[in-house]
Design a protein around this motif. Sequence first.
Motif, short mmCIF file in Angstrom:
data_model
loop_
_atom_site.label_atom_id
_atom_site.label_comp_id
_atom_site.label_asym_id
_atom_site.label_seq_id
_atom_site.Cartn_x
_atom_site.Cartn_y
_atom_site.Cartn_z
N PRO A 206 57.62 44.19 17.46
CA PRO A 206 56.32 43.51 17.40
C PRO A 206 56.37 42.22 18.20
O PRO A 206 57.44 41.70 18.51
N LEU A 207 55.20 41.70 18.52
CA LEU A 207 55.12 40.44 19.26
C LEU A 207 55.13 39.27 18.29
O LEU A 207 54.23 39.13 17.45
N THR A 208 56.15 38.44 18.39
CA THR A 208 56.27 37.22 17.61
C THR A 208 56.68 36.10 18.56
O THR A 208 56.92 36.33 19.74
N ALA A 209 56.77 34.89 18.04
CA ALA A 209 57.20 33.77 18.88
C ALA A 209 58.60 34.02 19.44
O ALA A 209 58.88 33.68 20.60
N SER A 210 59.47 34.65 18.66
CA SER A 210 60.84 34.87 19.12
C SER A 210 60.99 36.09 20.02
O SER A 210 61.97 36.21 20.76
N SER A 211 60.04 37.03 19.96
CA SER A 211 60.16 38.24 20.77
C SER A 211 59.35 38.17 22.06
O SER A 211 59.42 39.08 22.89
N HIS A 212 58.59 37.10 22.26
CA HIS A 212 57.81 36.97 23.50
C HIS A 212 58.74 36.95 24.71
O HIS A 212 59.67 36.15 24.78
N HIS A 213 58.51 37.89 25.65
CA HIS A 213 59.34 38.02 26.85
C HIS A 213 60.83 38.15 26.48
O HIS A 213 61.70 37.58 27.14
N LEU A 214 61.08 38.91 25.42
CA LEU A 214 62.46 39.17 25.00
C LEU A 214 63.24 39.84 26.12
O LEU A 214 64.42 39.54 26.36
N VAL A 215 62.60 40.76 26.81
CA VAL A 215 63.19 41.40 27.99
C VAL A 215 62.68 40.66 29.21
O VAL A 215 61.51 40.78 29.58
N SER A 236 53.72 41.99 25.78
CA SER A 236 54.37 40.73 26.13
C SER A 236 55.77 40.58 25.56
O SER A 236 56.42 39.55 25.79
N VAL A 237 56.27 41.57 24.82
CA VAL A 237 57.69 41.55 24.47
C VAL A 237 58.52 41.73 25.73
O VAL A 237 59.64 41.24 25.83
N VAL A 238 57.94 42.40 26.72
CA VAL A 238 58.57 42.58 28.02
C VAL A 238 57.84 41.70 29.04
O VAL A 238 56.61 41.67 29.07
N ASP A 239 58.58 40.99 29.84
CA ASP A 239 58.00 40.19 30.92
C ASP A 239 57.69 41.14 32.08
O ASP A 239 58.59 41.58 32.80
N GLU A 240 56.42 41.48 32.25
CA GLU A 240 56.04 42.47 33.25
C GLU A 240 56.34 41.98 34.67
O GLU A 240 56.67 42.79 35.55
N CYS A 262 48.20 42.07 29.14
CA CYS A 262 46.80 41.68 29.20
C CYS A 262 46.06 41.94 27.88
O CYS A 262 44.97 41.42 27.66
N GLU A 263 46.68 42.71 26.99
CA GLU A 263 46.06 43.00 25.69
C GLU A 263 46.38 41.94 24.63
O GLU A 263 45.78 41.95 23.56
N ASP A 264 47.31 41.07 24.92
CA ASP A 264 47.74 40.09 23.93
C ASP A 264 46.86 38.85 24.01
O ASP A 264 47.23 37.80 24.54
N LEU A 267 47.60 34.94 23.47
CA LEU A 267 48.58 34.21 24.25
C LEU A 267 47.92 33.42 25.37
O LEU A 267 47.21 34.00 26.20
N PRO A 268 48.13 32.12 25.43
CA PRO A 268 47.61 31.36 26.57
C PRO A 268 48.29 31.79 27.86
O PRO A 268 49.49 32.06 27.88
N GLY A 269 47.51 31.90 28.91
CA GLY A 269 48.08 32.27 30.20
C GLY A 269 48.43 33.74 30.33
O GLY A 269 49.15 34.13 31.25
N ARG A 270 47.94 34.58 29.41
CA ARG A 270 48.24 36.01 29.52
C ARG A 270 47.65 36.56 30.82
O ARG A 270 46.64 36.07 31.31
N PRO A 271 48.27 37.60 31.38
CA PRO A 271 47.66 38.24 32.56
C PRO A 271 46.33 38.87 32.19
O PRO A 271 46.14 39.30 31.05
N ARG A 272 45.42 38.92 33.15
CA ARG A 272 44.10 39.49 32.87
C ARG A 272 44.03 40.98 33.17
O ARG A 272 43.04 41.64 32.87
N CYS A 273 45.08 41.52 33.77
CA CYS A 273 45.12 42.94 34.07
C CYS A 273 46.58 43.34 34.29
O CYS A 273 47.46 42.48 34.39
#
Length: 330
Positions: A206-215, A236-240, A262-264, A267-273
């Motif tokens: 799941p997406l949490t503060a600690s799992s953001h961009h885990l990969v 956003s667990v994965v840095d696309e 883009c679905e998250d 999150l500030p600054g999330r990608p739009r697509c």
Amino acid sequence: MSKRPKILVTQRIHEEVQRRLSVHGDLDMNDSPDPWPRAEIIRRAASATAIMGFMTDQVDTDLLHAAPDLEVVACALKGYDNYDVDACTQSGVWLSIVPDLLTEPTAELAIGLAIGLARHVRQGDAYMRTGDFAGWRTHFYGTGLHGSVAAVVGLGQVGSAIIQRLQGFGCARILGVDPGAVLEGVEASSLDVAMRQADYLFVAAPLTASSHHLVSDTQLGHARAGQLIINVGRGSVVDEGAVLRALQAGCIGGYAADVFGCEDWQLPGRPRCVSPDLLALDNTLFTPHIGSAVRAVRLAIEQSAADNIIAVLMGKTPPNAINAPEQIAA
């Protein structure tokens, strides 16, 4: 005569569920295939007693302040990172989810994405449609799950269900990356070790503060050559962006996903697509968040969300509540 409750449903639901809810209140439902704009949801929520929410929605302080009569937000989903639990609790609003109905179909899709990516199903299908197929030829060779090393990041319900399915494919080893869980027959592993050793890396966290961009770039730089990454957790667990760079550099063999950054929404600054550069790569395979898109499952999810709404409207505790607003009210 007291006013009937208003039940706001932000996406079209099955007629059977509509009929159930209509017994308990007046339904205000989005009949369009497209989500309502946020401003429209806030406007309609102003008189709502209950909301059935979906993946595209966001419930936060602004919406809650605009909805003084709101008693319950019933999420027709499992991952609720777009919903502010603390804000709901402080506002005296129940928040419920559907905890387990999405598990099996999402795990099935994860295996399907892995096989589709590894066996070049996308490219093979495109080739067949050119009209050039003239019988067997030596091309589109890929890899298989049998004899491979597979790692699963996140051993919750979905991750555990993925492992159950992997065990039927004859993997040489299955690694589990989750400090909070141990499963029989699964080797406990760190993410660093899994990146270095796994042929397949399934992301089900799941997406949490600690799992953001885990990969991220760091982990991908040490990935096993040819590694295939399959993400069915949260985008956003994965840095696309890091995945794009790793694919372009040949650090990994491919990337498949049913979830995207883009679905998250929160999150500030999330990608739009989804990145067009990522979409253009041949060694990617994407599905439009269809992990739970099985007809019988979707109906059951809607029924479960309706159960939570009906319970609150009848003065009861919703069966799948994840907060306790009555403690605040008391």
